[in-house]
Motif scaffolding. Structure first.
Motif, PDB file in Angstrom:
ATOM      1  N   CYS A 199      -0.165 -11.959 -13.625  1.00 13.09           N
ATOM      2  CA  CYS A 199      -0.294 -12.197 -12.186  1.00 13.09           C
ATOM      3  C   CYS A 199      -1.017 -10.985 -11.589  1.00 13.09           C
ATOM      4  O   CYS A 199      -0.654  -9.839 -11.884  1.00 13.09           O
ATOM      5  CB  CYS A 199       1.073 -12.342 -11.544  1.00 13.09           C
ATOM      6  SG  CYS A 199       2.112 -13.603 -12.315  1.00 13.09           S
ATOM      7  N   ILE A 200      -2.016 -11.238 -10.740  1.00 11.70           N
ATOM      8  CA  ILE A 200      -2.891 -10.157 -10.284  1.00 11.70           C
ATOM      9  C   ILE A 200      -3.135 -10.271  -8.785  1.00 11.70           C
ATOM     10  O   ILE A 200      -3.432 -11.360  -8.283  1.00 11.70           O
ATOM     11  CB  ILE A 200      -4.222 -10.195 -11.045  1.00 11.70           C
ATOM     12  CG1 ILE A 200      -3.979  -9.879 -12.523  1.00 11.70           C
ATOM     13  CG2 ILE A 200      -5.237  -9.218 -10.455  1.00 11.70           C
ATOM     14  CD1 ILE A 200      -5.203  -9.979 -13.381  1.00 11.70           C
ATOM     15  N   PHE A 235       3.539  -8.539  -4.383  1.00  9.80           N
ATOM     16  CA  PHE A 235       2.202  -9.081  -4.176  1.00  9.80           C
ATOM     17  C   PHE A 235       1.959  -9.479  -2.723  1.00  9.80           C
ATOM     18  O   PHE A 235       2.854  -9.994  -2.039  1.00  9.80           O
ATOM     19  CB  PHE A 235       1.970 -10.305  -5.072  1.00  9.80           C
ATOM     20  CG  PHE A 235       1.755  -9.965  -6.511  1.00  9.80           C
ATOM     21  CD1 PHE A 235       0.602  -9.318  -6.921  1.00  9.80           C
ATOM     22  CD2 PHE A 235       2.716 -10.285  -7.467  1.00  9.80           C
ATOM     23  CE1 PHE A 235       0.400  -8.994  -8.261  1.00  9.80           C
ATOM     24  CE2 PHE A 235       2.523  -9.973  -8.801  1.00  9.80           C
ATOM     25  CZ  PHE A 235       1.358  -9.320  -9.193  1.00  9.80           C
ATOM     26  N   LEU A 236       0.722  -9.251  -2.259  1.00 10.59           N
ATOM     27  CA  LEU A 236       0.262  -9.687  -0.949  1.00 10.59           C
ATOM     28  C   LEU A 236      -0.660 -10.889  -1.129  1.00 10.59           C
ATOM     29  O   LEU A 236      -1.171 -11.129  -2.218  1.00 10.59           O
ATOM     30  CB  LEU A 236      -0.487  -8.545  -0.247  1.00 10.59           C
ATOM     31  CG  LEU A 236       0.298  -7.242  -0.046  1.00 10.59           C
ATOM     32  CD1 LEU A 236      -0.615  -6.167   0.541  1.00 10.59           C
ATOM     33  CD2 LEU A 236       1.514  -7.467   0.853  1.00 10.59           C
ATOM     34  N   THR A 237      -0.889 -11.610  -0.056  1.00  7.89           N
ATOM     35  CA  THR A 237      -1.741 -12.804  -0.137  1.00  7.89           C
ATOM     36  C   THR A 237      -3.228 -12.485  -0.032  1.00  7.89           C
ATOM     37  O   THR A 237      -4.057 -13.364  -0.239  1.00  7.89           O
ATOM     38  CB  THR A 237      -1.367 -13.802   0.964  1.00  7.89           C
ATOM     39  OG1 THR A 237      -1.501 -13.164   2.247  1.00  7.89           O
ATOM     40  CG2 THR A 237       0.070 -14.293   0.790  1.00  7.89           C
ATOM     41  N   ASN A 262      -6.208  -0.119  -7.409  1.00  8.10           N
ATOM     42  CA  ASN A 262      -5.049  -0.375  -6.546  1.00  8.10           C
ATOM     43  C   ASN A 262      -4.672  -1.854  -6.499  1.00  8.10           C
ATOM     44  O   ASN A 262      -4.232  -2.378  -5.475  1.00  8.10           O
ATOM     45  CB  ASN A 262      -5.279   0.165  -5.138  1.00  8.10           C
ATOM     46  CG  ASN A 262      -5.244   1.679  -5.087  1.00  8.10           C
ATOM     47  OD1 ASN A 262      -4.335   2.296  -5.640  1.00  8.10           O
ATOM     48  ND2 ASN A 262      -6.233   2.277  -4.444  1.00  8.10           N
ATOM     49  N   ILE A 263      -4.849  -2.513  -7.633  1.00  4.05           N
ATOM     50  CA  ILE A 263      -4.478  -3.919  -7.799  1.00  4.05           C
ATOM     51  C   ILE A 263      -3.259  -3.978  -8.709  1.00  4.05           C
ATOM     52  O   ILE A 263      -3.208  -3.315  -9.745  1.00  4.05           O
ATOM     53  CB  ILE A 263      -5.639  -4.730  -8.412  1.00  4.05           C
ATOM     54  CG1 ILE A 263      -6.850  -4.729  -7.475  1.00  4.05           C
ATOM     55  CG2 ILE A 263      -5.201  -6.158  -8.737  1.00  4.05           C
ATOM     56  CD1 ILE A 263      -6.626  -5.448  -6.156  1.00  4.05           C
ATOM     57  N   GLY A 264      -2.278  -4.780  -8.333  1.00  5.62           N
ATOM     58  CA  GLY A 264      -1.073  -4.922  -9.135  1.00  5.62           C
ATOM     59  C   GLY A 264      -1.223  -5.969 -10.219  1.00  5.62           C
ATOM     60  O   GLY A 264      -1.955  -6.947 -10.058  1.00  5.62           O
ATOM     61  N   ASP A 311       3.080 -15.897  -5.926  1.00  5.47           N
ATOM     62  CA  ASP A 311       2.772 -14.886  -4.912  1.00  5.47           C
ATOM     63  C   ASP A 311       1.392 -14.268  -5.108  1.00  5.47           C
ATOM     64  O   ASP A 311       0.694 -13.977  -4.132  1.00  5.47           O
ATOM     65  CB  ASP A 311       3.828 -13.775  -4.949  1.00  5.47           C
ATOM     66  CG  ASP A 311       5.229 -14.306  -4.749  1.00  5.47           C
ATOM     67  OD1 ASP A 311       5.395 -15.226  -3.928  1.00  5.47           O
ATOM     68  OD2 ASP A 311       6.155 -13.818  -5.417  1.00  5.47           O
ATOM     69  N   ALA A 312       1.006 -14.061  -6.351  1.00  9.40           N
ATOM     70  CA  ALA A 312      -0.275 -13.417  -6.646  1.00  9.40           C
ATOM     71  C   ALA A 312      -1.422 -14.410  -6.441  1.00  9.40           C
ATOM     72  O   ALA A 312      -1.333 -15.552  -6.878  1.00  9.40           O
ATOM     73  CB  ALA A 312      -0.285 -12.896  -8.078  1.00  9.40           C
TER      74      ALA A 312
END
Length: 227
Positions: free
Chosen positions: A188-189, A34-36, A157-159, A110-111
């Motif tokens: 978590c997204i 995950f990125l911020t 393109n979302i985890g 993180d998400a």
């Protein structure tokens, strides 16, 4: 944008079919990537609308979605996961336990967004079309909403990471969920650095994918399909 009307009644083209399967086979459970970066409101709306358009028994739509952004709430839920994860690790032995402890199983902190998906088992009243002999169909319907959400997120393109290792009763208390409501999924997204080419648990040698031929029988249960 939510697709409505005649657009849905057109024949799916070969390209659209191929795009669908690309999304389907490209879906991954995300834990460490995950990125911020924030998820745009319109993207989140499309993902939730996709979940809301899942099939449901008797068209009861038994789901609710709790969008969690508050850091303190996420920290408390992360603590729940950590406690349950430590307990789970002890259930495995030797090298399996060592492997388990090396795999990150949640991206709660993180998400940027967490979503709790619930099922209201009383929605639609005491008698619901399709639940008369299989009352658990409302739970299955809600799982369909989870799957829709996962696929829509992948198309954006979302985890998405599904966190199942936590005490549901304690989670309900933290999120002030009524006792009669069933928690089905905690997700978590967020944007990710990358998606694995294969499922992470397969990449990290936890388990491989079973051959479909071992799972399919004709007309009756095949006792040879015991994995």
């Amino acid at each position: 944008m939510v697709f409505k009307g005649a657009v849905l009644n057109t024949i799916i083209t070969q390209q659209e079919r191929d795009d669908f399967y690309r999304v389907l086979y490209g879906r991954r459970d995300v834990r460490s990537e995950f990125l911020t970066d924030p998820v745009a409101d319109d993207v989140l709306e499309r993902i939730l609308q996709a979940a809301h358009h899942a099939p449901s028994v008797g068209f009861s739509q038994p789901w609710n979605f709790i969008v969690v952004r508050d850091w303190q709430i996420k920290q408390s839920i992360h603590d729940l996961h950590q406690q349950a994860n430590a307990e789970a690790a002890e259930m495995f032995a030797d090298k399996r336990q060592q492997n388990y402890r090396q795999i990150k199983l949640a991206g709660i902190l993180d998400a940027p967004i967490n979503i709790c998906i619930t099922c209201d088992r009383e929605r639609g009243g005491s008698v619901v079309l399709g639940k008369t002999h299989q009352p658990e169909m409302d739970i299955y319907s809600t799982v369909c909403a989870v799957q829709n959400l996962q696929l829509a997120a992948r198309a954006e393109n979302i985890g998405v990471g599904w966190v199942s290792i936590m005490d549901k009763q304690k989670l309900k208390t933290l999120l002030k969920i009524p006792e009669r409501i069933e928690v089905v999924a905690y997700l978590c997204i967020g944007h990710v650095s990358h998606f694995y080419d294969e499922p992470e648990l397969q990449v990290k040698s936890w388990k491989g994918r079973t051959d479909l031929a071992e799972l399919v029988s004709t007309d009756q249960w095949d006792p040879k399909n015991q994995i």
